[in-house]
Design a protein around this motif. Structure first.
Motif, PDB file in Angstrom:
ATOM      1  N   GLY A 184      -7.512  39.756   2.094  1.00 26.40           N
ATOM      2  CA  GLY A 184      -6.879  40.544   3.138  1.00 26.40           C
ATOM      3  C   GLY A 184      -7.757  41.691   3.607  1.00 26.40           C
ATOM      4  N   GLY A 220      -7.458  37.515   7.328  1.00 29.36           N
ATOM      5  CA  GLY A 220      -7.632  36.814   6.072  1.00 29.36           C
ATOM      6  C   GLY A 220      -9.018  36.197   6.037  1.00 29.36           C
ATOM      7  N   GLU A 248      -2.740  35.408   0.043  1.00 30.34           N
ATOM      8  CA  GLU A 248      -3.778  35.641   1.047  1.00 30.34           C
ATOM      9  C   GLU A 248      -4.278  37.074   1.039  1.00 30.34           C
ATOM     10  OE1 GLU A 248      -2.498  34.349   4.881  1.00 30.34           O
ATOM     11  OE2 GLU A 248      -2.406  32.228   4.320  1.00 30.34           O
TER      12      GLU A 248
END
Length: 535
Positions: free
Chosen positions: A233, A209, A228
């Motif tokens: 990502g 992340g 996230e």
């Protein structure tokens, strides 16, 4: 060069006493090194359930099997700042020099298993030191990143140095030093710029992340709601933003990709001819008993060198001119070195001798090895009249300006300006390590206590009343304070050295360091103006 004939009685009671004291000092620093390992082991089941490899497991997969790994600054931050139990030793990361796909590299593995891998001021100093070593020795840098970022309790102390770390990354890229980062977990705000400034970035599906503001901060700042993966990502960065270059399936796959990237880099330069050498004539085991347990007792530094240098052979330089500062030529695993060691305080003659010797080594391109064991420069009326300040300054100038690789091993005391003249941390040795019995301070603990007692007594005398009990307390408290802060563990925690070593490892360590320095001289870097950028 003639082999040195040892005069040490290895069967004596004194030798046995010295050996026992050294083994006890070794046990102390080994215990300190194990503390973070124990903490990580306690949490191992939790991390394995998430599919994560432990930091040391990541390191082992990254390095070539069976190859040596020189860990650096393993005790950085030990019992400093909020590290009450010693588990924070290492400053949030495991760092060192090892081989990856046959290429010697600087390695950093964030130790997320201890305090989330957060970075204390000592951890920041360690990060900057690793960059300095990589730059000086032309070592590619491989980072396995998963850190909680700066320890917010000390963010005011790490913020400005953190900027220097990013600047160093940009300059290393411009200098032709490749940087490879595997982002194993979260990388937020400033932490996102570490991979962003790397030349190669590997991300892990469903695990990485990377964003300037995470979902909570994004929502608070702008009202936007994003998960996230959508925000930062691995798949998004590798497919859309272009901030990631390689997409891995898990920890092991990310490390595999890092090894393959390193394999594409130019091969490490090798010397054209192999070196031949003879092992020392005396066993390394004897190094444990050579240094007196009582630091006030003198010993001959040549006895130490005879267990370290090839064939125990030394060529003394000006041996009759001054016996307290030892200068000699020797070889270590085939590498020629100029050695400067101490058999006592540095005198005007000793400083002049060392200054001349340093210039000769500079002229011939010979690396310098400093073996510290000195109370500092000699003091007194006689040496002042002989020009100790003048001659000492010339020695310090020679140490500071010598461009050949400089290596330092603190094998005893390293006090006052003697630490400077013997190339202590402030004089940027290429590498500096310490034996576990060593002490580094402005002066000895007993001397510091006496100095403060004299100063306090003078104040009391002017006030008209002298309290002997109070003077005793001042002297004892000062000596205890200095004693506690000058030992090897305290010095290494502050990064006054690059690590504490077992004396028996000294020769192997120096052989590796000299090989690293020699490789840096052979390396040809392809520089550019701005470093590699992602477009």
């Amino acid at each position: 060069m003639q082999p040195f004939e040892s005069c040490v009685d290895t069967g004596s009671a004194e030798f046995a006493e010295n050996r026992a004291a050294m083994l006890d000092a070794i046990a102390q620093f080994r215990d300190a090194e194990r503390r973070p390992l124990d903490v990580a082991a306690e949490k191992s089941d939790r991390y394995r359930q998430r599919g994560w490899l432990l930091p040391r497991e990541r390191l082992n997969r990254l390095l070539d099997p069976g190859s040596p790994f020189l860990e650096l600054c393993a005790l950085a931050g030990y019992r400093l700042y909020d590290d009450a139990d010693g588990s924070g030793a290492g400053g949030g990361a495991i760092c060192g020099i090892g081989r990856i796909s046959g290429r010697r590299c600087m390695v950093r593995v964030d130790n997320y298993a201890v305090k989330g891998g957060t970075i204390s001021p000592a951890g920041m100093d360690k990060a900057l030191r690793m960059q300095q070593i990589a730059l000086e020795n032309h070592l590619p840098v491989v980072t396995l990143a998963q850190s909680g970022g700066a320890n917010l309790m000390y963010a005011n102390e790490t913020f400005a140095p953190g900027g220097r770390g990013f600047a160093n990354q940009a300059r290393m890229s411009a200098a032709g030093i490749p940087q490879v980062t595997v982002v194993h977990g979260g990388a937020t705000a400033g932490g996102a710029y570490q991979p962003g400034l790397s030349d190669y970035v590997v991300m892990i599906r469903g695990q990485t992340g990377m964003y300037l503001a995470g979902p909570p901060l994004l929502r608070a700042a702008t009202g936007e709601i994003a998960d996230e993966e959508t925000l930062g990502g691995a798949e998004m960065h590798c497919r859309q933003s272009g901030s990631g270059d390689y997409l891995a399936e898990n920890d092991a796959d990310g490390i595999r990709l890092a090894r393959e990237i390193v394999a594409t880099l130019p091969s490490e330069p090798r010397p054209q001819t192999a070196r031949d050498w003879c092992e020392p004539r005396y066993p390394e085991e004897q190094l444990l008993g050579l240094v007196p347990a009582d630091s006030r007792k003198p010993y001959d530094v040549r006895e130490v060198l005879a267990r370290i240098v090839d064939d125990s052979a030394l060529l003394d330089f000006k041996p009759e001119f001054d016996r307290q500062t030892v200068c000699c030529h020797a070889r270590i695993e085939g590498h020629t070195v100029g050695v400067i060691g101490n058999n006592g305080p540095i005198t005007p003659a000793g400083a002049s001798k060392a200054g001349q010797f340093i210039q000769l080594c500079e002229q011939s391109g010979t690396p310098l090895l400093f073996m510290h064991n000195t109370t500092g420069f000699m003091v007194g009326t006689e040496v002042e009249r002989a020009g100790i300040i003048k001659h000492g300054s010339k020695m310090i100038q020679a140490v500071a300006n010598a461009s050949v690789p400089k290596l330092s091993i603190v094998i005893g005391g390293s006090y006052g300006a003697g630490n400077y003249a013997m190339c202590g941390r402030g004089f940027d040795p290429r590498f500096i390590f310490a034996w576990p019995n060593s002490r580094t301070a402005v002066m000895g603990a007993a001397q510091a206590g006496k100095v403060l007692r004299i100063v306090t007594e003078q104040k009391m005398r002017r006030a008209g009343a002298i309290d002997e009990a109070a003077l005793d307390r001042v002297e004892q408290d000062t000596a205890a304070f200095m004693e506690a802060g000058s030992g090897a563990l305290s010095s290494s925690a502050r990064l006054w050295d690059d690590g504490i070593i077992d004396p028996r490892d000294t020769r192997r360590l120096l052989g590796m360091l000299l090989e690293i320095c020699h490789g840096a001289e052979l390396a040809s870097q392809r520089t550019n103006s701005f470093g590699v950028a992602r477009f």
